[in-house]
Design an enzyme around this catalytic site. Structure first.
Site, PDB file in Angstrom:
ATOM      1  N   HIS A   1       0.827  -1.208   0.000  1.00  0.00           N
ATOM      2  CA  HIS A   1       0.000   0.000   0.000  1.00  0.00           C
ATOM      3  C   HIS A   1       0.859   1.254   0.000  1.00  0.00           C
ATOM      4  O   HIS A   1       0.592   2.218   0.716  1.00  0.00           O
ATOM      5  CB  HIS A   1      -0.921   0.009   1.230  1.00  0.00           C
ATOM      6  CG  HIS A   1      -1.871  -1.139   1.290  1.00  0.00           C
ATOM      7  ND1 HIS A   1      -2.498  -1.546   2.448  1.00  0.00           N
ATOM      8  CD2 HIS A   1      -2.315  -1.981   0.317  1.00  0.00           C
ATOM      9  CE1 HIS A   1      -3.269  -2.582   2.196  1.00  0.00           C
ATOM     10  NE2 HIS A   1      -3.174  -2.869   0.908  1.00  0.00           N
TER      11      HIS A   1
ATOM     12  N   HIS B   1      -7.159  -0.276   2.249  1.00  0.00           N
ATOM     13  CA  HIS B   1      -6.341  -0.890   1.203  1.00  0.00           C
ATOM     14  C   HIS B   1      -6.457  -0.018  -0.046  1.00  0.00           C
ATOM     15  O   HIS B   1      -7.542   0.441  -0.403  1.00  0.00           O
ATOM     16  CB  HIS B   1      -6.829  -2.309   0.932  1.00  0.00           C
ATOM     17  CG  HIS B   1      -6.707  -3.212   2.119  1.00  0.00           C
ATOM     18  ND1 HIS B   1      -5.925  -4.341   2.112  1.00  0.00           N
ATOM     19  CD2 HIS B   1      -7.262  -3.150   3.365  1.00  0.00           C
ATOM     20  CE1 HIS B   1      -6.001  -4.944   3.289  1.00  0.00           C
ATOM     21  NE2 HIS B   1      -6.814  -4.226   4.065  1.00  0.00           N
TER      22      HIS B   1
END
Length: 642
Positions: free
Chosen positions: A575, A619
């Site tokens: 991420h 996310h």
């Protein structure tokens, strides 16, 4: 295609078992379907034009969205370039094989530098920074988890000077993206019904997932829709899948529009440089971030300006230069977009000069990168299971494969079934409703895969696997994956050289601040507390007490033990953000403005997760789709294409 023989073996085991057995038991029509699906998706074979209105570099989710939205206007021509290939549905559709695909050329294969405080028990004391390549980008290889993050993230961006990015601004775009099939929350007003991306409850849900959610509720956590703006609580996973099959940027936004005559998609195209014309500007002062138009010819001599005019790329062993009449848009991801900017002369002056690159504009490209660090574990054994799902081999049969094709069974899951959001005492933000740790509950642990596929994906050494995970083989167990949402660690991305075919370098160290580790340990203690509640107790849930190699001499289940566990069995979740940070003109760290225009370079934007200013509470795949929709809206407005 595949870089790892173990990846091939694992995929064949999971997606159909022994081929001869499969062909003997399924119908001719199904055989034909399998053969068709085994082909790489053809996104067109186009004769390149000399000029397009827009050139999009990178076919990740944001790039796919942009290509679709901009070509809705038949008068607009778009060239979409990607270094990778199309999907091969037989291999890429099952969410459960995401980690195994990290051993293929759908992954750039990046890794961190050697770590001092994390990844200590992993291969070379490094963590894998998987980064997708191909039409769909990281949505091909990720864990299909769709989380928008907390409303406070976006409101913080707006307060920092990024007008148009508040929660209320982006919520309509999130709704535009999705067609939601969320059982408990689909009609709460926060979800779309006719978008291109399918977001759904996972078709497969184990009894353990239900028990965990109920146990978390009994422990004081609210059952909620974490995609409705507030996420402190617990809920079942919302995934970007369609009937349990992976929904990517490619198959959601491009596959049905490849015949649009104004869209050309070229795969296996390695962009090596943005073509930038160093013309003249009319700018009042050299410190201004924006060009300011003035009257008088003499002002045009004050400073150079730069205008993106096209790109150079390698395709089929030939270099091509193609012009962009309106804009070049970088959607190559948080690593490749800053790399391409720097190779083209846009970046930190000192760093570029070190590599002999002519500086066109001094910007803090790559000077910041955040990542969500976490940990694999804790693991719990199930003494009284209601199923006997203990290995991939159990899925290597025609029955499971057909269940998957019909939208049911474990192959429709990425193994993560529910999410818990925790506020630890170590969070910097004082807002009590702003979580700093997410905990993923998976229906199994790495003992499920005895091939080398998962080990390769997460850099597990043979010693770590054999000593910690292999003893669980053929034992029903499940695992938690706590993930730090608001890390204090910040790194940077740099060029290794001026060679465009070299990977970038990553200067990033996990857990430089002990409070980051302590926040994760707090979340571990929370799930252990939750495990004592009645819904989980009825399954005979028992904490796995075998110690992680490297932590053998510490008393198990103490704070110090779990700190050691976190540092040795560090998890990465891919991420990475902020390498091309969005910010107002007065922000010295900003690379792009709130309309995603690169400062100091006309007709050039960045539209991928690299523009996210700080680590979000979600996310980043959902963010990538959002950025694509937002960028399309901004571009259409700026070019009067609405």
């Amino acid at each position: 295609m595949f870089q790892s023989r173990s990846a091939v073996i694992s995929l064949l085991l999971i997606l159909g078992g022994v081929v001869q057995q499969s062909l003997a038991l399924i119908s001719l029509s199904n055989i034909t379907s399998l053969i068709y699906d085994a082909k790489e998706i053809n996104y067109g074979r186009h004769t390149l034009l000399d000029t397009y209105d827009f050139i999009i570099v990178g076919a990740g989710p944001a790039g796919c969205v942009l290509a679709n939205r901009l070509t809705e206007n038949p008068s607009v021509s778009v060239l979409l370039l990607d270094i990778g290939r199309g999907e091969i549905p037989l291999f890429t559709d099952s969410p459960l094989v995401g980690p195994l695909l990290a051993s293929t050329d759908y992954n750039f294969g990046y890794e961190t530098e050697k770590q001092q405080n994390g990844c200590l028990g992993l291969r070379g004391r490094r963590c894998s920074w998987a980064h997708g390549r191909g039409v769909g980008g990281s949505s091909i290889i990720n864990n299909v988890i769709f989380t928008r993050g907390n409303r406070r993230d976006y409101d913080g961006w707006a307060r920092a000077g990024n007008e148009g990015w508040s929660w209320n601004d982006v919520l309509p775009l999130f709704k535009r993206i999705e067609t939601a099939n969320i059982r408990d929350f689909g009609d709460n007003g926060y979800h779309g019904t006719d978008g291109r991306l399918s977001v759904e409850d996972c078709p497969y849900r184990s009894d353990i997932a239900r028990a965990f959610v109920k146990s978390a509720e009994e422990s004081g956590y609210r059952y909620l829709d974490y995609n409705a703006g507030d996420n402190l609580g617990v809920s079942f996973l919302q995934a970007h899948t369609r009937n349990g099959r992976r929904a990517t940027g490619g198959n959601s936004y491009l596959r049905d529009i490849v015949d649009r005559p104004n869209l050309h998609i070229v795969t296996r195209a390695w962009v090596t440089k943005i073509l930038i014309d160093p013309g003249k500007t009319r700018r009042i002062c050299s410190k201004c971030r924006y060009d300011v138009s003035v009257t008088g010819w003499w002002f045009s001599l004050l400073a150079d300006t730069n205008t993106a005019t096209g790109v150079r790329f390698l395709h089929d062993r030939q270099y091509h230069e193609v012009d962009a009449e309106r804009e070049v848009i970088l959607s190559a991801g948080a690593f490749e977009s800053p790399k391409l900017l720097m190779l083209s002369g846009v970046g930190p002056a000192k760093h570029l000069r070190q590599h002999g690159i002519k500086l066109l504009h001094d910007l803090p490209v790559g000077r910041k990168v955040y990542e969500h660090g976490g940990v694999f574990g804790p693991i719990f054994m199930i003494r009284e299971p209601t199923d006997n799902l203990v290995s991939f081999e159990q899925l290597a049969n025609v029955g499971e494969f057909i269940r998957f094709r019909n939208g049911s069974g474990p192959l429709t899951s990425n193994s993560v079934e529910s999410l818990l959001y925790v506020k630890s005492p170590f969070a910097e933000d004082p807002d009590p409703d702003y979580p700093d740790v997410e905990v993923m509950q998976a229906f199994t642990s790495f003992s499920f895969d005895t091939t080398r596929g998962t080990r390769n994906a997460y850099y597990l050494t043979d010693h770590m696997f054999n000593e910690y995970f292999r003893p669980l083989a053929n034992t029903r167990n499940f695992m938690f994956l706590p993930m730090l949402l608001k890390p204090r660690a910040v790194g940077r991305v740099e060029l290794k050289s001026s060679n465009p075919f070299n990977h970038p370098m990553f200067r990033y160290q996990y857990f430089e601040d002990d409070r980051d580790v302590d926040a994760i340990v707090y979340a571990i203690k929370e799930v252990i507390r939750i495990s004592t509640k009645a819904p989980l107790r009825k399954f005979g849930v028992e904490l796995y007490s075998r110690k992680v190699p490297g932590c053998q001499y510490m008393a198990f289940n103490t704070i110090d033990y779990w700190r050691c566990h976190v540092r040795h069995l560090t998890a990465t979740f891919q991420h990475q953000v902020a390498t091309c940070k969005m910010g107002p003109p007065e922000d010295p760290e900003a690379v792009v403005d709130n309309r995603l225009r690169v400062y100091g370079i006309k007709r050039l934007r960045v539209a991928d997760v690299g523009i996210i200013p700080e680590a979000p509470t979600g996310h980043t795949c959902a963010h990538s789709f959002l950025i694509g929709e937002k960028a399309a809206e901004l571009i259409k407005h700026d070019h009067h294409l609405l």
